[in-house]
Design an enzyme around this catalytic site. Structure first.
Site, PDB file in Angstrom:
ATOM      1  N   ILE A  63      -7.159  -8.758 -27.787  1.00 52.45           N
ATOM      2  CA  ILE A  63      -7.476  -9.312 -28.836  1.00 52.45           C
ATOM      3  C   ILE A  63      -8.032  -8.506 -29.838  1.00 52.45           C
ATOM      4  CG2 ILE A  63      -9.236 -11.082 -29.884  1.00 52.45           C
ATOM      5  CD1 ILE A  63      -7.642 -12.233 -27.765  1.00 52.45           C
ATOM      6  N   GLY A 315      -5.834 -19.730 -33.015  1.00 55.04           N
ATOM      7  CA  GLY A 315      -5.444 -18.244 -32.972  1.00 55.04           C
ATOM      8  C   GLY A 315      -5.913 -17.964 -31.784  1.00 55.04           C
ATOM      9  N   GLU A 316      -6.544 -16.409 -31.688  1.00 58.10           N
ATOM     10  CA  GLU A 316      -7.101 -15.826 -30.669  1.00 58.10           C
ATOM     11  C   GLU A 316      -6.140 -15.548 -29.422  1.00 58.10           C
ATOM     12  OE1 GLU A 316     -10.550 -17.833 -28.864  1.00 58.10           O
ATOM     13  OE2 GLU A 316     -11.267 -18.113 -30.722  1.00 58.10           O
ATOM     14  N   GLY A 317      -4.840 -15.866 -29.609  1.00 62.42           N
ATOM     15  CA  GLY A 317      -3.968 -15.874 -28.402  1.00 62.42           C
ATOM     16  C   GLY A 317      -4.018 -17.152 -27.703  1.00 62.42           C
TER      17      GLY A 317
END
Length: 350
Positions: A63, A315-317
């Protein structure tokens, strides 16, 4: 530029292993092609990993966090201090990606590339490039030196991942204002009108989206000379975390690590990477199709076949992480199913 490491070719696909995996798929006890995308995924991973029976046991999630000067234009529904607050949340285990990383037994690498307020958090790697980017509505978002440092930060995470035997890499991001930066970079690279790509980000209303679009349009006019140029578009309009993601994707391809790309912002970084070095495209898998309107356009441009379509916009992966069980199950099906010969099942319909 000297030492343009990102231009080094990606590792070659292991064609014999890919063909062996394809041959195995054709012998498994099921109608040919009936597992569709899962079959293609397993075969693709076999070619990337250089083994007939691929696996995704070792997972690395990086991240990258940074602030954005363009937030001063009022383009986000959230205040800028949320970026730093979320860094606390990541390492304290309370963020969505923290929960997903635990459940997936993934290594979580949280990297601060430049929040507005410096912080010293245990569990965060602090690689500060600056106190966020500059406001790209008035000038370049970052200097060349800062951009190169951000690319290298992404590469460094990949080298750490490789050292522990990572089989699949996911990049995530955190930065209030980063859908604005990502949209601007995408518009510059695709040379398309901002209204086609700009969306609500973290939750703007219609009026907010219109304002965000106007800010991006002014910035595109200001930086018009950079249109179509991946590095200059990234440095003039992007963010430290977007550059780090692009660097990570390029490094993964060079080091032979498959990537599972997340949503809109990560896909913009993937577009930058592919434009810088087209050979990296083979190493990019795509986790999901997100809600941001520009994401569909990017996926089409990259000829991507995302695994999930859940309307995500976090988001954030997180979207890529949610797709990991499917990737693992694709491998398990490929590796564990019996062949027609092993099961003594006729391999052709009567």
């Amino acid at each position: 530029m000297s030492n343009s490491w990102w231009l080094k070719p990606a590792q070659a696909i292991d064609v014999p292993m890919r063909e062996a995996a394809l041959a195995r798929q054709q012998q498994l006890t099921k109608p040919a092609g009936s597992l569709a995308q899962l079959e293609r995924l397993a075969v693709q991973l076999a070619g990337l990993q250089g083994r007939e029976r691929p696996a995704v046991d070792q997972l690395w999630i990086a991240i990258f966090a940074a602030d954005h000067g363009v937030v001063a234009e009022g383009v986000s529904a959230y205040p800028q201090e949320v970026t730093g607050q979320m860094l606390h949340n990541f390492v304290n285990g309370g963020a969505a990606i923290s929960v997903l990383a635990r459940q997936l037994s993934a290594q979580l690498d949280v990297v601060d590339l430049g929040t507005v307020s410096p912080m010293d958090l245990p569990g965060v790697r602090h690689l500060r490039i600056g106190a966020g980017t500059a406001n790209f509505a008035h000038g370049p978002a970052m200097s060349v030196e800062q951009g190169l440092a951000a690319l290298q930060a992404g590469r460094d995470s990949v080298l750490r991942a490789k050292a522990v035997g990572t089989e699949l890499f996911i990049g995530g991001e955190m930065g209030i204002g980063n859908t604005t930066a990502a949209s601007a970079v995408a518009c510059s690279l695709l040379e398309c009108a901002a209204p086609l790509l700009v969306g609500p980000g973290t939750g703007l209303n219609a009026e907010g989206i219109q304002h965000k679009t106007r800010v991006i349009e002014r910035a595109l006019a200001l930086h018009a000379e950079q249109a179509g140029d991946p590095l200059n578009s990234l440095f003039c309009l992007g963010g430290f975390e977007i550059a780090a993601l692009a660097g990570a994707y390029l490094a993964c391809a060079q080091e032979g690590i498959a990537v599972l790309v997340d949503g809109f912002i990560c896909s913009v970084a993937a577009l930058v990477a592919v434009r810088l070095n087209p050979s990296c495209r083979n190493w990019l898998l795509f986790g999901h199709r997100g809600a941001e309107p520009g994401h569909r356009h990017l996926l089409e441009t990259l000829q991507a076949e995302p695994l999930l379509d859940l309307g995500l916009r976090l988001g954030e992966g997180s979207g890529a992480a949610l797709a990991v069980p499917l990737v693992r199950l694709a491998c398990e099906l490929h590796n564990g199913m019996a062949t027609f010969a092993e099961a003594a099942v006729a391999d052709r319909p009567a």
